[in-house]
Design a protein around this motif. Structure first.
Motif, PDB file in Angstrom:
ATOM      1  N   MET A  76       0.825  -1.204   0.000  1.00  0.00           N
ATOM      2  CA  MET A  76       0.000   0.000   0.000  1.00  0.00           C
ATOM      3  C   MET A  76       0.863   1.258   0.000  1.00  0.00           C
ATOM      4  SD  MET A  76      -3.220  -0.656  -0.268  1.00  0.00           S
ATOM      5  CE  MET A  76      -3.943   0.897   0.234  1.00  0.00           C
ATOM      6  N   HIS A  77       1.985   1.221   0.719  1.00  0.00           N
ATOM      7  CA  HIS A  77       2.864   2.394   0.746  1.00  0.00           C
ATOM      8  C   HIS A  77       3.438   2.657  -0.639  1.00  0.00           C
ATOM      9  CE1 HIS A  77       6.360   4.945   1.675  1.00  0.00           C
ATOM     10  NE2 HIS A  77       5.527   5.446   2.569  1.00  0.00           N
ATOM     11  N   LYS A  78       3.768   1.606  -1.362  1.00  0.00           N
ATOM     12  CA  LYS A  78       4.264   1.785  -2.727  1.00  0.00           C
ATOM     13  C   LYS A  78       3.193   2.406  -3.621  1.00  0.00           C
ATOM     14  CE  LYS A  78       7.624  -1.938  -2.791  1.00  0.00           C
ATOM     15  NZ  LYS A  78       7.972  -3.249  -3.356  1.00  0.00           N
ATOM     16  N   LEU A  79       1.944   2.036  -3.395  1.00  0.00           N
ATOM     17  CA  LEU A  79       0.846   2.531  -4.232  1.00  0.00           C
ATOM     18  C   LEU A  79       0.387   3.942  -3.862  1.00  0.00           C
ATOM     19  CD1 LEU A  79      -1.421  -0.640  -4.456  1.00  0.00           C
ATOM     20  CD2 LEU A  79      -0.135   0.419  -6.306  1.00  0.00           C
ATOM     21  N   VAL A  80       0.202   4.203  -2.563  1.00  0.00           N
ATOM     22  CA  VAL A  80      -0.427   5.457  -2.147  1.00  0.00           C
ATOM     23  C   VAL A  80       0.463   6.327  -1.273  1.00  0.00           C
ATOM     24  CG1 VAL A  80      -2.748   4.511  -2.359  1.00  0.00           C
ATOM     25  CG2 VAL A  80      -1.597   4.413  -0.151  1.00  0.00           C
ATOM     26  N   GLY A  81       1.652   5.868  -0.960  1.00  0.00           N
ATOM     27  CA  GLY A  81       2.568   6.674  -0.150  1.00  0.00           C
ATOM     28  C   GLY A  81       2.122   6.776   1.298  1.00  0.00           C
ATOM     29  N   ASP A  82       2.242   7.969   1.850  1.00  0.00           N
ATOM     30  CA  ASP A  82       1.967   8.201   3.271  1.00  0.00           C
ATOM     31  C   ASP A  82       0.493   8.461   3.566  1.00  0.00           C
ATOM     32  OD1 ASP A  82       5.027  10.068   3.724  1.00  0.00           O
ATOM     33  OD2 ASP A  82       4.680   7.932   3.760  1.00  0.00           O
ATOM     34  N   ARG A  83      -0.382   7.947   2.791  1.00  0.00           N
ATOM     35  CA  ARG A  83      -1.814   8.129   3.036  1.00  0.00           C
ATOM     36  C   ARG A  83      -2.283   6.965   3.909  1.00  0.00           C
ATOM     37  NH1 ARG A  83      -4.286   9.270  -2.684  1.00  0.00           N
ATOM     38  NH2 ARG A  83      -6.133   9.695  -1.441  1.00  0.00           N
ATOM     39  N   TRP A  84      -1.963   7.090   5.193  1.00  0.00           N
ATOM     40  CA  TRP A  84      -2.144   5.994   6.145  1.00  0.00           C
ATOM     41  C   TRP A  84      -3.606   5.582   6.301  1.00  0.00           C
ATOM     42  CZ3 TRP A  84       2.403   4.332   5.999  1.00  0.00           C
ATOM     43  CH2 TRP A  84       3.505   5.177   6.043  1.00  0.00           C
ATOM     44  N   GLU A  85      -4.527   6.508   6.116  1.00  0.00           N
ATOM     45  CA  GLU A  85      -5.949   6.185   6.245  1.00  0.00           C
ATOM     46  C   GLU A  85      -6.364   5.167   5.197  1.00  0.00           C
ATOM     47  OE1 GLU A  85      -4.890   9.430   5.774  1.00  0.00           O
ATOM     48  OE2 GLU A  85      -4.947  10.038   7.870  1.00  0.00           O
ATOM     49  N   LEU A  86      -5.832   5.310   3.990  1.00  0.00           N
ATOM     50  CA  LEU A  86      -6.154   4.360   2.925  1.00  0.00           C
ATOM     51  C   LEU A  86      -5.599   2.975   3.246  1.00  0.00           C
ATOM     52  CD1 LEU A  86      -5.553   6.495  -0.297  1.00  0.00           C
ATOM     53  CD2 LEU A  86      -7.737   5.783   0.688  1.00  0.00           C
ATOM     54  N   SER A  87      -4.393   2.933   3.761  1.00  0.00           N
ATOM     55  CA  SER A  87      -3.794   1.651   4.130  1.00  0.00           C
ATOM     56  C   SER A  87      -4.572   0.996   5.264  1.00  0.00           C
ATOM     57  CB  SER A  87      -2.335   1.834   4.553  1.00  0.00           C
ATOM     58  OG  SER A  87      -1.573   2.342   3.486  1.00  0.00           O
ATOM     59  N   ALA A  88      -4.947   1.779   6.258  1.00  0.00           N
ATOM     60  CA  ALA A  88      -5.678   1.241   7.407  1.00  0.00           C
ATOM     61  C   ALA A  88      -7.044   0.718   6.988  1.00  0.00           C
ATOM     62  CB  ALA A  88      -5.828   2.311   8.485  1.00  0.00           C
ATOM     63  N   GLY A  89      -7.626   1.305   5.973  1.00  0.00           N
ATOM     64  CA  GLY A  89      -8.917   0.848   5.483  1.00  0.00           C
ATOM     65  C   GLY A  89      -8.873  -0.548   4.885  1.00  0.00           C
ATOM     66  N   ARG A  90      -7.690  -0.991   4.520  1.00  0.00           N
ATOM     67  CA  ARG A  90      -7.513  -2.327   3.933  1.00  0.00           C
ATOM     68  C   ARG A  90      -7.151  -3.392   4.960  1.00  0.00           C
ATOM     69  NH1 ARG A  90      -9.808  -2.305  -0.919  1.00  0.00           N
ATOM     70  NH2 ARG A  90      -9.085  -0.570  -2.170  1.00  0.00           N
ATOM     71  N   ILE A  91      -6.839  -2.958   6.184  1.00  0.00           N
ATOM     72  CA  ILE A  91      -6.440  -3.905   7.228  1.00  0.00           C
ATOM     73  C   ILE A  91      -7.435  -3.796   8.378  1.00  0.00           C
ATOM     74  CG2 ILE A  91      -4.598  -4.641   8.781  1.00  0.00           C
ATOM     75  CD1 ILE A  91      -2.629  -3.225   6.913  1.00  0.00           C
ATOM     76  N   PRO A  92      -8.332  -4.761   8.495  1.00  0.00           N
ATOM     77  CA  PRO A  92      -9.343  -4.695   9.559  1.00  0.00           C
ATOM     78  C   PRO A  92      -8.713  -4.617  10.949  1.00  0.00           C
ATOM     79  CG  PRO A  92      -9.824  -6.470   8.019  1.00  0.00           C
ATOM     80  CD  PRO A  92      -8.456  -5.945   7.683  1.00  0.00           C
ATOM     81  N   GLY A  93      -9.248  -3.723  11.773  1.00  0.00           N
ATOM     82  CA  GLY A  93      -8.787  -3.605  13.152  1.00  0.00           C
ATOM     83  C   GLY A  93      -7.564  -2.734  13.345  1.00  0.00           C
ATOM     84  N   ARG A  94      -7.036  -2.139  12.284  1.00  0.00           N
ATOM     85  CA  ARG A  94      -5.853  -1.265  12.397  1.00  0.00           C
ATOM     86  C   ARG A  94      -6.242   0.173  12.124  1.00  0.00           C
ATOM     87  NH1 ARG A  94      -1.887  -3.949  15.076  1.00  0.00           N
ATOM     88  NH2 ARG A  94      -1.571  -5.985  14.150  1.00  0.00           N
ATOM     89  N   THR A  95      -5.657   1.097  12.892  1.00  0.00           N
ATOM     90  CA  THR A  95      -5.905   2.511  12.677  1.00  0.00           C
ATOM     91  C   THR A  95      -4.789   3.106  11.826  1.00  0.00           C
ATOM     92  OG1 THR A  95      -4.650   3.221  14.620  1.00  0.00           O
ATOM     93  CG2 THR A  95      -6.999   2.692  14.949  1.00  0.00           C
ATOM     94  N   ALA A  96      -5.059   4.281  11.293  1.00  0.00           N
ATOM     95  CA  ALA A  96      -4.050   4.977  10.495  1.00  0.00           C
ATOM     96  C   ALA A  96      -2.808   5.265  11.339  1.00  0.00           C
ATOM     97  CB  ALA A  96      -4.626   6.270   9.933  1.00  0.00           C
ATOM     98  N   GLN A  97      -3.017   5.602  12.625  1.00  0.00           N
ATOM     99  CA  GLN A  97      -1.881   5.896  13.507  1.00  0.00           C
ATOM    100  C   GLN A  97      -1.024   4.647  13.728  1.00  0.00           C
ATOM    101  OE1 GLN A  97      -5.093   6.739  14.261  1.00  0.00           O
ATOM    102  NE2 GLN A  97      -4.950   8.932  13.877  1.00  0.00           N
ATOM    103  N   GLU A  98      -1.650   3.494  13.859  1.00  0.00           N
ATOM    104  CA  GLU A  98      -0.889   2.253  14.032  1.00  0.00           C
ATOM    105  C   GLU A  98      -0.076   1.932  12.787  1.00  0.00           C
ATOM    106  OE1 GLU A  98      -3.448  -0.586  16.992  1.00  0.00           O
ATOM    107  OE2 GLU A  98      -4.214  -0.326  14.945  1.00  0.00           O
ATOM    108  N   ILE A  99      -0.678   2.118  11.630  1.00  0.00           N
ATOM    109  CA  ILE A  99       0.021   1.833  10.372  1.00  0.00           C
ATOM    110  C   ILE A  99       1.214   2.767  10.217  1.00  0.00           C
ATOM    111  CG2 ILE A  99      -0.190   1.767   7.862  1.00  0.00           C
ATOM    112  CD1 ILE A  99      -1.861  -0.389   9.294  1.00  0.00           C
ATOM    113  N   GLU A 100       0.998   4.041  10.481  1.00  0.00           N
ATOM    114  CA  GLU A 100       2.105   4.997  10.377  1.00  0.00           C
ATOM    115  C   GLU A 100       3.204   4.678  11.372  1.00  0.00           C
ATOM    116  OE1 GLU A 100       3.010   9.785  10.371  1.00  0.00           O
ATOM    117  OE2 GLU A 100       1.084   9.067  11.126  1.00  0.00           O
TER     118      GLU A 100
END
Length: 77
Positions: free
Chosen positions: A45-69
């Motif tokens: 996801m980072h390769k695709l969307v960069g630092d848009r953590w909300e988008l990455s978190a939306g793909r991983i159930p139970g994870r927040t954007a802050q946790e991903i970052e």
């Protein structure tokens, strides 16, 4: 004096403090336990969307954007 010969003065922009410069508690920065599938997804996801953590978190159930970052920062620094 000709207007075109005057030197331009550059304006200095004020330094803006970002959220990453704020102090955080040690509890906040404890290592996250992610399984291999989650880690792979975060990397892809980072390769695709960069630092848009909300988008990455939306793909991983139970994870927040802050946790991903936090995971990304801890792994890649």
């Amino acid at each position: 004096m000709d207007k075109h010969l005057r030197t331009k003065q550059t304006k200095t922009s004020p330094i803006v403090a970002s959220s990453s410069s704020q102090e955080v508690s040690s509890i906040e920065w404890e290592a996250l336990n992610m399984n291999q599938e989650e880690e792979d997804l975060v990397c892809r996801m980072h390769k695709l969307v960069g630092d848009r953590w909300e988008l990455s978190a939306g793909r991983i159930p139970g994870r927040t954007a802050q946790e991903i970052e936090r995971f990304w920062v801890m792994k890649n620094n």
